[in-house]
Design an enzyme around this catalytic site. Structure first.
Site: not given
Ligand code: 9RB
Ligand code: ZN
Length: 370
Positions: A143, A180, A182, A268
């Site tokens: 990311h 992945d 995502h 994932d």
């Molecule tokens: C938050 C948000 C996330 C949701 C999923 C991932 C996964 C990453 C991964 C990371 C952060 C949003 C806490 C949108 O596995 N990548 O391969 N967080 N989501 N806004 N907020 C405040």
């Molecule tokens: Zn992921």
């Protein structure tokens, strides 16, 4: 056949903080928890299964070296690298950039070794020291954007490895496949205008980052057609993933004919992951691995590097990882003991709406030039 394998104990020391997903904040209702969702124990457990199962005896250990600032700066802005260095020296660490990717003191050293691990495995494969390889790196990278970290990622490991392969290792055309769950938004953005890097991401439709990874994003300028997104509907199982592998991933790699294949390998999409809603078993990771391995054999002399990204089920990730590495290495030391349970959950038949999406993406393959 020799397969490289890379893990460093310090990857298990990456401190993701005391929050569950959000940083702990009683006023906002966010409780602290023993294990943040991206706590490195999940990856450490995969490494320990690689060892305890005996699989490690069939692999060639490759040691990481820290990525240098110059290597990171091929992808990232000086401001981003300097900020990570600065916050990493603070007594309580800092954040990768989005406010929900906390890291502890010393994270720069670990993140630079993670990106350097991606480089080391790519060098080992391109030099012929090993035929292919799996780098169990942490923190993840897919990311991260040039100017910021995002979604638990600090530096974009796969992009740093890709730039290094082109700058130093004599590789002109390469493909980055991201499975992945995502979206691989980092590589899409970094190589958007670059026709010498095919970026292909199969992910759950609009899971993370928000509204990212759409069907219509196909690269810009000279890079037009050289980004392919497969935004899978929620609830895809083995049937849908294997259909996408056969119908899009394999044919796209065959058409593009890269000299090297890099994979952003997240576990994932599995049915037990807390951060997505797909249903796949280890069988799909084996099928995906076979697909990229055969493609690499066709055009790239077998040169294939898998880099660990996400995967948050401490229960199931180790079995998915061992199944993947076994397929990469062409050895078998153990079956997935959870397959009867996860495979028996249902949802593995290819559904018409899943097929329709994959068939739509398949029409883009004709626009790729080898
Ligand atoms: C938050 C948000 C996330 C949701 C999923 C991932 C996964 C990453 C991964 C990371 C952060 C949003 C806490 C949108 O596995 N990548 O391969 N967080 N989501 N806004 N907020 C405040
Ligand atoms: Zn992921």
């Amino acid at each position: 056949m020799t397969t490289g394998y890379l893990w460093d104990e310090i990857f298990g020391w990456h401190d993701t903080g005391s929050g569950a997903l959000f940083p702990a904040d009683p006023d906002a209702g966010h409780q602290p928890i023993a294990h943040h969702v991206a706590h490195p124990d999940t990856k450490r457990r995969l490494h320990e299964l690689v060892c305890v199962s005996g699989l490690v005896e069939h692999l060639t250990r490759v040691a990481p070296r820290p990525a240098t600032p110059e290597q990171l700066l091929r992808v990232h802005t000086p401001e981003h690298v300097e900020r990570i260095v600065r916050e990493s020296a603070l007594p309580k660490g800092g954040d990768a950039g989005d406010g929900f990717s906390p890291f502890g003191k010393g994270a720069y050293r670990i993140a630079a070794l993670s990106a350097g691990g991606a480089i080391a495995m790519t060098e080992a494969v391109v030099s012929g020291a090993v035929d292919n390889g799996f780098a169990l790196v942490n923190p993840p990278g897919h990311h991260a954007l040039p100017e910021t970290g995002l979604g638990f990622c600090i530096f974009n490991n796969v992009a740093v490895a890709a730039k290094h392969a082109r700058a130093e290792l004599g590789i002109e055309r390469l493909a980055i496949v991201d499975w992945d769950v995502h979206h691989g938004n980092g590589a899409q953005a970094i190589f958007a205008e670059d026709p010498s890097v095919l970026t292909l991401s199969i992910h759950q439709d609009r899971c993370f980052p928000p509204n990212s990874g759409l069907l219509e994003d196909r690269g810009t300028g000279a890079g037009r057609n050289y980004n392919i997104n497969i935004p899978m509907p929620v609830g895809c199982g083995d049937g849908a993933y294997q259909y996408a592998a056969e119908t899009v991933i394999g044919p796209a790699l065959q058409a593009y004919a890269p000299e090297l294949v890099l994979v952003a390998c997240g576990f994932d999409p599995n049915a037990m992951d807390p951060l997505a809603r797909q249903l796949v078993t280890s069988t799909s990771f084996v099928a995906l691995t076979r697909t990229v391995k055969e493609a690499a054999q066709r055009s790239a002399g077998g040169r294939l590097v898998l880099l660990q990204e996400g995967g948050y089920s401490p229960i199931y990730v180790p079995f998915c990882g061992v199944a993947t590495i076994q397929e990469l290495a062409g050895v078998h030391v153990m079956d997935d003991p959870m397959l009867p349970v996860v495979g028996g959950m249902g949802g593995h038949d290819l559904e018409p709406h899943q097929k329709a999406l994959v068939d739509r993406v398949a029409t883009y393959v004709a626009d790729l030039r080898g």
